[in-house]
Scaffold this motif. Structure first.
Motif, PDB file in Angstrom:
ATOM      1  N   ARG A 194      48.270  -8.511  59.990  1.00 37.49           N
ATOM      2  CA  ARG A 194      46.957  -8.187  60.580  1.00 37.49           C
ATOM      3  C   ARG A 194      47.103  -7.118  61.662  1.00 37.49           C
ATOM      4  O   ARG A 194      46.298  -6.186  61.754  1.00 37.49           O
ATOM      5  N   GLU A 209      45.442  -3.329  61.830  1.00 35.94           N
ATOM      6  CA  GLU A 209      44.599  -2.899  62.959  1.00 35.94           C
ATOM      7  C   GLU A 209      45.194  -1.688  63.681  1.00 35.94           C
ATOM      8  O   GLU A 209      44.450  -0.818  64.152  1.00 35.94           O
ATOM      9  N   THR A 231      42.892 -10.322  67.225  1.00 34.25           N
ATOM     10  CA  THR A 231      44.276 -10.353  66.728  1.00 34.25           C
ATOM     11  C   THR A 231      45.255 -10.040  67.860  1.00 34.25           C
ATOM     12  O   THR A 231      46.269 -10.720  68.039  1.00 34.25           O
TER      13      THR A 231
END
Ligand SMILES: [Fe+2]
Length: 205
Positions: free
Chosen positions: A27, A31, A69
């Motif tokens: 993740r 990002e 995140t």
């Protein structure tokens, strides 16, 4: 004969807890790349200051406050920073050691990070998201170097603690912490693949 070892310079290394770090890194990597795609100001700054790489240092440096995140990562980092502060025996009473900055570094082939330290911070560090095999680690410099003047050089076989520079390897899922005044650098990424890391500062408020 007695020999005392005084004034140590501590470097803290750890891995995120085994459960879930790969999913978290997947993740984070998405990002980081999305941020680079979206961050025109940061790309322009990086073109002038970070050739071959992208950093959000000047444009998006509070990612822990923007992204759930990165916030999840910061909660895990908090525990390690507290542990490091205990090892350093900081007296933190009356104020809190809190993350102030958290930014993305993507080093493409040929990118390097020159010697620097992190002003206005207490503890700094890096978390590694994607590290191609053979990509450079983090190199530290003896903070007393500027006082050595007429000191002789060290033997090529000198023990690690007696050398003026030391590197720690970078591994995905691992973090490195150090006191913010300690100068450090990253050598050239000679690999074709991108080296992706997240750097951060904690300050004492
Ligand atoms: Fe740094």
């Amino acid at each position: 004969m007695a020999m005392q070892l005084l004034f140590p310079t501590r470097i803290y290394q750890a891995r995120l807890s085994a459960r879930g770090w790969r999913a978290l890194n997947a993740r984070l990597l998405r990002e980081c790349r999305q941020l680079r795609a979206d961050d025109r100001v940061g790309r322009r700054w990086s073109a002038g200051n970070y050739p071959g790489g992208y950093t959000s240092y000047s444009s998006a440096h509070r990612m822990h406050a923007l992204s759930p995140t990165f916030a999840a990562l910061s909660r895990q980092l908090d525990r390690h920073v507290q542990r490091f502060a205990r090892a350093l025996q900081f007296d933190l009473r009356g104020r809190q050691l809190l993350m102030t900055d958290c930014w993305v570094n993507i080093m493409g082939a040929g990118a390097a990070h020159a010697w620097h330290l992190h002003p206005l911070a207490t503890i700094s560090g890096t978390y590694y998201v994607q590290i191609p095999p053979g990509a450079p680690g983090l190199k530290f410099e003896d903070p007393r170097l500027e006082r050595f003047m007429a000191a002789p050089p060290r033997q090529s076989t000198a023990r690690r603690e007696n050398r003026p520079w030391a590197s720690v390897s970078a591994q995905a899922g691992a973090l490195v912490l150090f006191e913010s005044w300690l100068r450090h650098a990253v050598a050239v990424n000679t690999r074709a693949a991108e080296r992706v890391s997240i750097s951060f500062n904690y300050n004492w408020f």
